[in-house]
Design a protein around this motif. Structure first.
Motif, PDB file in Angstrom:
ATOM      1  N   SER A 133      33.029  27.795  27.718  1.00 50.64           N
ATOM      2  CA  SER A 133      31.882  26.880  27.831  1.00 50.64           C
ATOM      3  C   SER A 133      31.188  26.717  26.488  1.00 50.64           C
ATOM      4  N   GLY A 134      31.028  27.804  25.767  1.00 52.75           N
ATOM      5  CA  GLY A 134      30.405  27.743  24.451  1.00 52.75           C
ATOM      6  C   GLY A 134      31.214  26.904  23.474  1.00 52.75           C
ATOM      7  N   LEU A 135      32.542  27.029  23.531  1.00 54.34           N
ATOM      8  CA  LEU A 135      33.383  26.225  22.652  1.00 54.34           C
ATOM      9  C   LEU A 135      33.284  24.740  22.987  1.00 54.34           C
ATOM     10  N   VAL A 136      33.230  24.411  24.259  1.00 55.49           N
ATOM     11  CA  VAL A 136      33.100  23.006  24.657  1.00 55.49           C
ATOM     12  C   VAL A 136      31.761  22.448  24.181  1.00 55.49           C
ATOM     13  N   VAL A 137      30.686  23.203  24.363  1.00 56.87           N
ATOM     14  CA  VAL A 137      29.370  22.751  23.909  1.00 56.87           C
ATOM     15  C   VAL A 137      29.368  22.603  22.388  1.00 56.87           C
ATOM     16  N   GLY A 138      29.981  23.552  21.682  1.00 58.61           N
ATOM     17  CA  GLY A 138      30.067  23.462  20.221  1.00 58.61           C
ATOM     18  C   GLY A 138      30.847  22.244  19.765  1.00 58.61           C
ATOM     19  N   LEU A 139      31.923  21.914  20.468  1.00 58.96           N
ATOM     20  CA  LEU A 139      32.698  20.728  20.123  1.00 58.96           C
ATOM     21  C   LEU A 139      31.885  19.456  20.319  1.00 58.96           C
ATOM     22  N   VAL A 140      31.127  19.386  21.398  1.00 59.52           N
ATOM     23  CA  VAL A 140      30.272  18.218  21.643  1.00 59.52           C
ATOM     24  C   VAL A 140      29.219  18.097  20.542  1.00 59.52           C
ATOM     25  N   VAL A 141      28.611  19.223  20.165  1.00 55.20           N
ATOM     26  CA  VAL A 141      27.605  19.201  19.097  1.00 55.20           C
ATOM     27  C   VAL A 141      28.235  18.744  17.779  1.00 55.20           C
ATOM     28  N   LEU A 142      29.440  19.218  17.476  1.00 61.44           N
ATOM     29  CA  LEU A 142      30.113  18.790  16.249  1.00 61.44           C
ATOM     30  C   LEU A 142      30.407  17.293  16.252  1.00 61.44           C
ATOM     31  N   LEU A 143      30.820  16.766  17.392  1.00 62.14           N
ATOM     32  CA  LEU A 143      31.064  15.327  17.476  1.00 62.14           C
ATOM     33  C   LEU A 143      29.783  14.528  17.265  1.00 62.14           C
ATOM     34  N   VAL A 144      28.685  15.002  17.859  1.00 65.46           N
ATOM     35  CA  VAL A 144      27.400  14.318  17.671  1.00 65.46           C
ATOM     36  C   VAL A 144      26.977  14.383  16.199  1.00 65.46           C
ATOM     37  N   LEU A 145      27.167  15.531  15.551  1.00 67.18           N
ATOM     38  CA  LEU A 145      26.842  15.651  14.124  1.00 67.18           C
ATOM     39  C   LEU A 145      27.702  14.724  13.274  1.00 67.18           C
ATOM     40  N   LEU A 146      28.985  14.620  13.597  1.00 63.91           N
ATOM     41  CA  LEU A 146      29.858  13.739  12.845  1.00 63.91           C
ATOM     42  C   LEU A 146      29.399  12.287  12.961  1.00 63.91           C
ATOM     43  N   VAL A 147      29.062  11.859  14.172  1.00 63.83           N
ATOM     44  CA  VAL A 147      28.562  10.493  14.360  1.00 63.83           C
ATOM     45  C   VAL A 147      27.262  10.310  13.590  1.00 63.83           C
ATOM     46  N   PHE A 148      26.375  11.301  13.639  1.00 64.83           N
ATOM     47  CA  PHE A 148      25.098  11.215  12.927  1.00 64.83           C
ATOM     48  C   PHE A 148      25.316  11.069  11.424  1.00 64.83           C
ATOM     49  N   ILE A 149      26.216  11.886  10.871  1.00 61.93           N
ATOM     50  CA  ILE A 149      26.473  11.831   9.433  1.00 61.93           C
ATOM     51  C   ILE A 149      27.077  10.484   9.036  1.00 61.93           C
ATOM     52  N   LEU A 150      28.023  10.007   9.847  1.00 60.78           N
ATOM     53  CA  LEU A 150      28.669   8.732   9.521  1.00 60.78           C
ATOM     54  C   LEU A 150      27.709   7.546   9.628  1.00 60.78           C
ATOM     55  N   GLN A 151      26.678   7.665  10.463  1.00 60.77           N
ATOM     56  CA  GLN A 151      25.712   6.578  10.586  1.00 60.77           C
ATOM     57  C   GLN A 151      24.594   6.666   9.551  1.00 60.77           C
ATOM     58  N   ASN A 152      24.474   7.785   8.856  1.00 59.36           N
ATOM     59  CA  ASN A 152      23.412   7.971   7.864  1.00 59.36           C
ATOM     60  C   ASN A 152      24.019   8.263   6.494  1.00 59.36           C
ATOM     61  N   LEU A 153      24.749   7.301   5.976  1.00 61.72           N
ATOM     62  CA  LEU A 153      25.406   7.472   4.680  1.00 61.72           C
ATOM     63  C   LEU A 153      24.579   6.941   3.518  1.00 61.72           C
ATOM     64  N   ASP A 154      23.341   6.537   3.770  1.00 54.23           N
ATOM     65  CA  ASP A 154      22.468   6.084   2.685  1.00 54.23           C
ATOM     66  C   ASP A 154      22.196   7.254   1.739  1.00 54.23           C
ATOM     67  N   SER A 155      22.340   7.016   0.448  1.00 56.52           N
ATOM     68  CA  SER A 155      22.134   8.081  -0.535  1.00 56.52           C
ATOM     69  C   SER A 155      20.644   8.327  -0.755  1.00 56.52           C
ATOM     70  N   VAL A 156      20.310   9.595  -0.893  1.00 61.54           N
ATOM     71  CA  VAL A 156      18.941   9.997  -1.221  1.00 61.54           C
ATOM     72  C   VAL A 156      19.002  10.910  -2.437  1.00 61.54           C
ATOM     73  N   THR A 157      17.924  10.933  -3.185  1.00 62.76           N
ATOM     74  CA  THR A 157      17.855  11.783  -4.372  1.00 62.76           C
ATOM     75  C   THR A 157      17.020  13.014  -4.036  1.00 62.76           C
ATOM     76  N   LEU A 158      17.632  14.169  -4.242  1.00 66.21           N
ATOM     77  CA  LEU A 158      16.940  15.440  -4.012  1.00 66.21           C
ATOM     78  C   LEU A 158      16.638  16.081  -5.356  1.00 66.21           C
ATOM     79  N   GLU A 159      15.467  16.677  -5.446  1.00 65.98           N
ATOM     80  CA  GLU A 159      15.088  17.385  -6.658  1.00 65.98           C
ATOM     81  C   GLU A 159      14.773  18.821  -6.288  1.00 65.98           C
ATOM     82  N   LEU A 160      15.427  19.739  -6.971  1.00 62.75           N
ATOM     83  CA  LEU A 160      15.199  21.168  -6.752  1.00 62.75           C
ATOM     84  C   LEU A 160      15.050  21.809  -8.121  1.00 62.75           C
ATOM     85  N   PHE A 161      13.829  22.256  -8.414  1.00 62.25           N
ATOM     86  CA  PHE A 161      13.480  22.783  -9.731  1.00 62.25           C
ATOM     87  C   PHE A 161      13.849  21.755 -10.805  1.00 62.25           C
ATOM     88  N   ALA A 162      14.816  22.065 -11.657  1.00 63.57           N
ATOM     89  CA  ALA A 162      15.168  21.139 -12.737  1.00 63.57           C
ATOM     90  C   ALA A 162      16.392  20.291 -12.386  1.00 63.57           C
TER      91      ALA A 162
END
Length: 133
Positions: free
Chosen positions: A57-86
């Motif tokens: 059950s945990g593996l199935v839930v993890g697979l569903v979460v990974l698929l949702v993350l993949l869709v989220f990443i593919l739909q949010n490909l706009d580049s952003v600029t991050l600044e960390l210290f220098a």
């Protein structure tokens, strides 16, 4: 006392050729109404929870979460600029949020692991105090 005229000591094994299950001693007569099934199953007491089932059950839930993350990443490909210290990074927004989620999970796992070690140490200490020498 038995009302049967047959002596149980001389009786042979029950006849199983008819396909009917002989109820085990101490079981209700209703269990015999379900021939070929285990008495626990006939009473509705099957296997409720196993570690293997929970892992699956945990593996199935993890697979569903990974698929949702993949869709989220593919739909949010706009580049952003991050600044960390220098340093300055240009990364897609979805990847940035994924890294933030991973960092949060790592922090949570570290804190949880430290707590588990703390509880284990306290349990071992308690066991040594209560065990007679």
């Amino acid at each position: 006392m038995s009302t049967s005229s047959e002596d149980p000591a001389t009786a042979g094994p029950p006849d199983r050729s008819s396909g009917g299950a002989v109820p085990a001693p101490g079981t209700a007569a209703s269990d015999a109404a379900h021939p070929g099934t285990h008495p626990d199953v006939a009473r509705g007491k099957g296997i409720k929870h196993t570690r293997t089932g929970a892992t699956w059950s945990g593996l199935v839930v993890g697979l569903v979460v990974l698929l949702v993350l993949l869709v989220f990443i593919l739909q949010n490909l706009d580049s952003v600029t991050l600044e960390l210290f220098a340093w300055e990074f240009t990364v897609p927004l979805g990847v940035t949020l994924l890294f933030a989620a991973i960092a949060g999970a790592v922090i949570m796992a570290l804190v949880g692991g430290i707590r588990i070690l703390q509880i284990r140490r306290a349990a071992n200490r308690q066991r040594k105090l209560t065990t007679p020498s």
